[in-house]
Design an enzyme around this catalytic site. Structure first.
Site, short mmCIF file in Angstrom:
data_model
loop_
_atom_site.label_atom_id
_atom_site.label_comp_id
_atom_site.label_asym_id
_atom_site.label_seq_id
_atom_site.Cartn_x
_atom_site.Cartn_y
_atom_site.Cartn_z
N GLU A 64 0.83 -1.22 0.00
CA GLU A 64 0.00 0.00 0.00
C GLU A 64 0.86 1.27 0.00
O GLU A 64 0.67 2.17 0.83
CB GLU A 64 -0.96 -0.01 1.20
CG GLU A 64 -1.96 -1.14 1.10
CD GLU A 64 -3.09 -1.08 2.13
OE1 GLU A 64 -3.03 -0.28 3.07
OE2 GLU A 64 -4.05 -1.86 1.97
N GLU A 96 -5.40 -8.35 -0.58
CA GLU A 96 -6.11 -8.06 0.68
C GLU A 96 -7.57 -7.82 0.33
O GLU A 96 -7.88 -6.87 -0.40
CB GLU A 96 -5.55 -6.84 1.40
CG GLU A 96 -4.22 -7.09 2.08
CD GLU A 96 -3.76 -5.93 2.95
OE1 GLU A 96 -4.61 -5.24 3.56
OE2 GLU A 96 -2.54 -5.70 2.99
O1 AHR Z 1 -5.23 -6.10 6.90
C1 AHR Z 1 -5.12 -4.97 7.74
C2 AHR Z 1 -4.37 -3.81 7.10
O2 AHR Z 1 -5.16 -3.29 6.07
C3 AHR Z 1 -3.06 -4.12 6.43
O3 AHR Z 1 -1.99 -4.10 7.30
C4 AHR Z 1 -2.93 -3.02 5.42
O4 AHR Z 1 -2.17 -3.40 4.31
C5 AHR Z 1 -4.36 -2.67 5.08
O5 AHR Z 1 -4.58 -1.31 5.08
#
Ligand code: AHR
Length: 503
Positions: A173, A292
């Site tokens: 990110e 994610e």
């Molecule tokens: O999964 C939780 C968090 O969400 C992770 O660390 C991050 O990459 C995202 O913003």
């Protein structure tokens, strides 16, 4: 209520499903690692400190790949802190989660856990506070056979054989201002390209994932994707997507329509990748790593850790109800529908942190409601994804306008077995569904499983009532004259398996 219909035809193939779309994610965050997968002294811990009860539940999901060690955590992580004798490893402040990281679990321990869990690790490198040098060194440590500084150090640490990590994420990110060392798209694109080239010089067999946007609502989306790919298209194999769905949202119907957002996000990223491909006149098509995704109700973790700098505080411990599980089911459908481009996807996360598996310290391990659609995908999503023609009733969502009550995806193993993944978004009414199976030929329903609220959409599983919400088996879905008739309970996730008669 108007009936819904869909038509399934084995020759309308979207693409082969890559098993890695059922991947997951373990971050050094909250109680995911410490108190989750690892709890030495627990009565179910093995000799290495891994909880066998958690391993059993993880193995049940047949997770092919697990992203590690972060997440936001990785942007401040020194991978060298997590190798070598455990007693000599430093305790560090983890700025991302305001916790203290003991580094008791690192690369060797996680590799050992992956072997126990029958999965493979996908490692993320730190491109927040670190750069090309650390990137090439960690690949040398993990994958180079022997005869160099870092590979010999690995052997000295007890691992003669390389870990052979195939998949690597180039940071996490990096478009997000919350990220340590966050970058502009041009800064990140250059760094990702240089890191990728150096990592591949060490091991040409690895596959690399560049960071896309943190979510589709980022002000820099999709310019970020276009710029990063402009600089790194030839050096990477996948572009990442991240997206979480949940409160706060004004209209609960919006939440049930989350898969429409996921569909649109993937379509936009595909379009951006193909735009760069056309501009660069390349034949290679960029694949996607949705590394994610999940339901995440951020108001449920608003209180944060009890004390800053604790080790393994309870963070992001969402308790999921039936509604959440139904949304997770429809998000899996979206991934299946994009099987031609999404080759990796990681549910974030695996244990305790917005997770399908929960534990209590010193106590039990149990399945959240969201475990069940993942289990369904593990058992039934095989082979190729099929293009479906659907029609039926819809409802109005403030964000998405008309939303179909039916969300559907289908797969076939190419050998006469078909799986249908069906969500009825109607919160009050049963949905009658007619499936046109004439193109399949004579067939029968061999499985119909569902997860439905049985009158209580807010039902959850807890340590004390671990099996309050489980899947149910149904009979009654029949095929007659080329049509399958099935009733989908209000607010339900369903999987049906059809088997064609041998001709
Ligand atoms: O999964 C939780 C968090 O969400 C992770 O660390 C991050 O990459 C995202 O913003």
């Amino acid at each position: 209520m108007e009936a819904a219909s869909l038509c399934i035809d084995p020759s309308f193939v979207i693409g082969e499903i890559d098993d890695r779309i059922r991947g997951s994610f373990v971050e050094h965050l909250g109680r995911c690692v410490y108190g989750g997968i690892y709890e030495p002294g627990h009565e179910r811990a093995d000799g290495a400190g891994f909880r066998e009860d958690v391993l059993d539940l993880v193995r049940g999901l047949r997770v092919p790949v697990v992203r590690y060690p972060g997440g936001n955590f990785v942007s401040g992580y020194k991978w060298e802190d997590g190798v070598g004798p455990v007693g000599e490893r430093p305790r560090r402040l983890d700025l991302a989660w305001r916790s203290t990281e003991p580094n008791t679990v690192g690369m060797a321990e996680f590799a050992a856990w992956c072997a126990e869990a029958r999965t493979e690790m996908m490692l993320a490198i730190n491109l927040g506070t670190r750069g090309v040098d650390a990137a090439r060194n960690v690949v040398e440590y993990a994958n180079h056979p022997s005869g160099s500084y870092w590979s010999d150090l690995r052997a000295a640490h007890g691992a003669r054989q390389p870990y052979d990590v195939k998949l690597w994420c180039l940071g996490n990110e990096m478009d997000g201002p919350w990220q340590i060392g966050h970058k502009t798209a041009a800064e990140y694109g250059r760094l990702a390209s240089e890191a990728a080239r150096a990592m591949r010089m060490v091991d040409p067999r690895i596959e690399l994932v560049a960071c896309g946007s943190s979510h589709s609502g980022m002000p820099t989306f999709p310019e970020w994707e276009a710029t990063v790919l402009d600089l790194a298209y030839d050096d990477v194999d996948y572009l990442s997507l991240h997206s979480y769905y949940g409160r706060p949202y004004d209209d609960p119907a919006d939440f049930l329509a989350s898969a429409l957002d996921m569909d649109g996000f993937i379509d936009s990223v595909v379009a951006t990748c193909d735009y760069v491909r056309a501009r660069k006149r390349r034949s290679k098509r960029m694949h996607l790593s949705f590394d994610e995704w999940n339901v995440w109700h951020r108001d449920a973790d608003a209180q944060g850790p009890a004390a800053p700098w604790a080790t393994a505080p309870a963070l992001l411990e969402n308790v999921y109800d039936v509604r959440d599980a139904v949304v997770v089911g429809s998000l899996i459908n979206s991934l299946i529908r994009h099987a031609d481009r999404v080759k990796i996807a990681c549910l974030a996360q695996l244990v305790n942190v917005i997770a399908p598996i929960m534990t209590s310290n010193g106590g039990g391990a149990w399945r959240q409601t969201t475990y069940y659609p993942l289990l369904g995908a593990a058992h039934f999503a095989r082979g190729a994804a099929l293009q479906l023609e659907t029609s039926g009733p819809s409802f109005d969502s403030a964000t998405f306008g008309p939303v179909p009550m039916l969300d559907a995806a289908a797969t076939t193993d190419g050998d006469g077995t078909f799986s249908l993944f069906l969500v009825n978004r109607d919160q009050a009414e049963t949905l009658a569904l007619d499936v046109d199976v004439r193109a399949v030929g004579p067939c029968e329903v061999v499985v119909h499983e569902s997860l439905d609220p049985a009158g209580d959409p807010s039902a959850t599983n807890t340590e004390a009532a671990a099996d309050r919400v489980v899947t149910k088996q149904h009979t009654g879905a029949e095929v007659s004259r080329g049509h399958l008739a099935v009733s989908l309970a209000p607010l339900s996730w369903n999987v049906l398996q059809l088997r064609a008669a041998r001709r």
